[in-house]
Design a protein around this motif. Structure first.
Motif, PDB file in Angstrom:
ATOM      1  N   GLU A 105       0.861  -1.183   0.000  1.00 45.90           N
ATOM      2  CA  GLU A 105       0.000   0.000   0.000  1.00 45.90           C
ATOM      3  C   GLU A 105       0.899   1.236   0.000  1.00 45.90           C
ATOM      4  OE1 GLU A 105      -3.322   0.456  -0.127  1.00 45.90           O
ATOM      5  OE2 GLU A 105      -3.581  -1.696  -0.398  1.00 45.90           O
ATOM      6  N   VAL A 106       0.595   2.176  -0.844  1.00 49.94           N
ATOM      7  CA  VAL A 106       1.372   3.410  -0.890  1.00 49.94           C
ATOM      8  C   VAL A 106       0.431   4.604  -0.766  1.00 49.94           C
ATOM      9  CG1 VAL A 106       3.250   2.452  -2.276  1.00 49.94           C
ATOM     10  CG2 VAL A 106       1.321   3.510  -3.431  1.00 49.94           C
ATOM     11  N   ASP A 107       0.969   5.668  -0.234  1.00 54.28           N
ATOM     12  CA  ASP A 107       0.242   6.918  -0.138  1.00 54.28           C
ATOM     13  C   ASP A 107       1.049   7.938  -0.914  1.00 54.28           C
ATOM     14  OD1 ASP A 107      -1.635   8.802   0.575  1.00 54.28           O
ATOM     15  OD2 ASP A 107      -0.627   9.285   2.464  1.00 54.28           O
ATOM     16  N   GLY A 108       0.816   7.992  -2.199  1.00 61.50           N
ATOM     17  CA  GLY A 108       1.584   8.893  -3.046  1.00 61.50           C
ATOM     18  C   GLY A 108       2.740   8.155  -3.709  1.00 61.50           C
ATOM     19  N   GLN A 109       3.614   8.903  -4.322  1.00 62.98           N
ATOM     20  CA  GLN A 109       4.691   8.342  -5.113  1.00 62.98           C
ATOM     21  C   GLN A 109       5.753   7.687  -4.227  1.00 62.98           C
ATOM     22  OE1 GLN A 109       5.429  12.005  -7.396  1.00 62.98           O
ATOM     23  NE2 GLN A 109       4.969  10.745  -9.181  1.00 62.98           N
ATOM     24  N   THR A 110       6.112   6.463  -4.609  1.00 65.56           N
ATOM     25  CA  THR A 110       7.117   5.704  -3.861  1.00 65.56           C
ATOM     26  C   THR A 110       8.070   5.046  -4.859  1.00 65.56           C
ATOM     27  OG1 THR A 110       5.455   5.221  -2.181  1.00 65.56           O
ATOM     28  CG2 THR A 110       7.455   3.877  -2.149  1.00 65.56           C
ATOM     29  N   VAL A 111       9.368   5.246  -4.627  1.00 60.85           N
ATOM     30  CA  VAL A 111      10.395   4.582  -5.433  1.00 60.85           C
ATOM     31  C   VAL A 111      10.889   3.384  -4.640  1.00 60.85           C
ATOM     32  CG1 VAL A 111      12.623   4.821  -6.588  1.00 60.85           C
ATOM     33  CG2 VAL A 111      11.046   6.761  -6.525  1.00 60.85           C
ATOM     34  N   PHE A 112      10.759   2.196  -5.215  1.00 60.93           N
ATOM     35  CA  PHE A 112      11.182   0.964  -4.559  1.00 60.93           C
ATOM     36  C   PHE A 112      12.587   0.615  -5.049  1.00 60.93           C
ATOM     37  CE2 PHE A 112       6.642   0.903  -4.406  1.00 60.93           C
ATOM     38  CZ  PHE A 112       6.342   0.314  -3.177  1.00 60.93           C
ATOM     39  N   GLU A 113      13.542   0.698  -4.166  1.00 60.23           N
ATOM     40  CA  GLU A 113      14.924   0.363  -4.523  1.00 60.23           C
ATOM     41  C   GLU A 113      15.408  -0.736  -3.613  1.00 60.23           C
ATOM     42  OE1 GLU A 113      17.577   3.371  -5.717  1.00 60.23           O
ATOM     43  OE2 GLU A 113      16.069   4.943  -5.530  1.00 60.23           O
TER      44      GLU A 113
END
Length: 77
Positions: free
Chosen positions: A68-76
């Protein structure tokens, strides 16, 4: 298109080589990839090495879809 699909309630992962562009277009789940001409691999590598890179990216994308994300998330990794 990513934002429209998300609005319909379907989670989307945007896999890209240039993260700032994904941020600009409003993607919520972003996975950085390898390089512009070959985002999901490197044809100069041995087949087994390239398969490892691809598997890692796909697994990261699947994990991002589950998150679940709330807005933009970069997964690294």
């Amino acid at each position: 298109m990513v934002k429209e699909i998300e609005r319909a309630g379907i989670p989307v992962v945007h896999m890209c080589t240039v993260v700032p562009i994904s941020l600009t277009v409003g993607a919520n789940r972003i996975i950085p990839t390898v390089a512009i001409p070959y985002p999901l691999g490197n044809p100069a590598l041995e087949a087994s090495e390239e398969k490892t890179i691809r598997r890692k990216l796909v697994v990261s994308a699947l994990k991002a879809l589950e998150t679940e994300v709330d807005g933009q998330t970069v997964f690294e990794d």
